[in-house]
Design a protein around this motif. Structure first.
Motif, PDB file in Angstrom:
ATOM      1  N   VAL A   1       0.851  -1.182   0.000  1.00 38.32           N
ATOM      2  CA  VAL A   1       0.000   0.000   0.000  1.00 38.32           C
ATOM      3  C   VAL A   1       0.894   1.241   0.000  1.00 38.32           C
TER       4      VAL A   1
ATOM      5  N   ARG B   1      -1.728  11.154  -5.321  1.00 37.12           N
ATOM      6  CA  ARG B   1      -2.205   9.795  -5.616  1.00 37.12           C
ATOM      7  C   ARG B   1      -2.159   9.529  -7.121  1.00 37.12           C
TER       8      ARG B   1
ATOM      9  N   CYS C   1      -1.557   0.083  -5.487  1.00 40.24           N
ATOM     10  CA  CYS C   1      -2.600   0.377  -4.501  1.00 40.24           C
ATOM     11  C   CYS C   1      -2.221   1.652  -3.750  1.00 40.24           C
TER      12      CYS C   1
ATOM     13  N   LYS D   1      -3.723   4.710  -1.287  1.00 47.18           N
ATOM     14  CA  LYS D   1      -4.801   5.172  -0.414  1.00 47.18           C
ATOM     15  C   LYS D   1      -4.513   6.605   0.034  1.00 47.18           C
TER      16      LYS D   1
END
Length: 214
Positions: free
Chosen positions: A137, A146, A156, A158
């Motif tokens: 992550v 992002r 991935c 977040k």
């Protein structure tokens, strides 16, 4: 990894929060400060890529059999993350990520050649960012970083926005119409958009105003 300056101040508070969480949950939390793994501490040149190998050297001396998660903040940990993942250890990565093409263009507009070769050179930059393509992550502070990380191949990402201490309601003041004081605290760089802040400030024409940079 964290230092008490600039974006490193964020990582300093992240480290403190992780250590407190470890105490609350009964888990051991081991942290490395910036000074523990910086190349100059070992009489090496100040090259970000070297941090990766220094970190691996420290991990080789540790018993990792009970380690469940390793979290990184900024920097180059491409080989370190791959080393940990080969051992089945989860890895997370927090980054303060700019669009590097915008950063380079803004710098060159005002100051000439962009000085950081590891950002400017595609091959070296791919080496520097390989870790985000392997981390389980990656944590971004907003949608712009992002999107930049997804462009670079992160699987991935977040968003966890940066926090702030909100004052009590009785201490919040209304926006003044005459006197207006604003402070900017952070790195003074072309890619921070400070030129545009100054131009916007000039257009406000406040009768009594101060713009502070630190």
């Amino acid at each position: 990894l964290g230092v008490r300056s600039s974006g490193g101040l964020v990582s300093h508070y992240e480290l403190s929060a992780m250590e407190e969480l470890g105490k609350e949950t009964g888990n051991d939390v081991v942290t490395f400060d910036h000074k523990d793994i910086h190349p100059t501490q070992y009489k090496l040149i100040d090259l970000p890529l070297l941090i990766d190998y220094i970190m691996i050297g420290k991990l080789l001396k540790m018993d990792l059999s009970n380690v469940k998660l390793v979290h990184f903040y900024g920097g180059c940990y491409s080989n370190t993350i791959q080393y940990l993942k080969a051992k089945g250890i989860k890895t997370t990565f927090t980054l303060m990520w700019h669009d590097r093409k915008v950063s380079i263009a803004e710098h060159e507009k005002f100051f000439g050649r962009y000085p950081y070769d590891f950002v400017r050179d595609d091959v070296i930059f791919n080496m520097f960012t390989e870790g985000i393509r392997h981390a389980d992550v990656v944590i971004a502070a907003g949608s712009a970083p992002r999107n930049n990380m997804l462009k670079e191949g992160a699987k991935c990402v977040k968003i966890i926005s940066l926090g702030c201490n909100i004052p009590d309601e009785d201490k919040i003041v209304k926006l003044p119409l005459q006197e207006f004081k604003v402070g900017y605290l952070g790195q003074i760089g072309a890619d921070k958009g400070l030129y545009y802040l100054i131009k916007a400030w000039e257009s406000l024409n406040y009768l009594d105003s101060t713009l502070l940079f630190a």
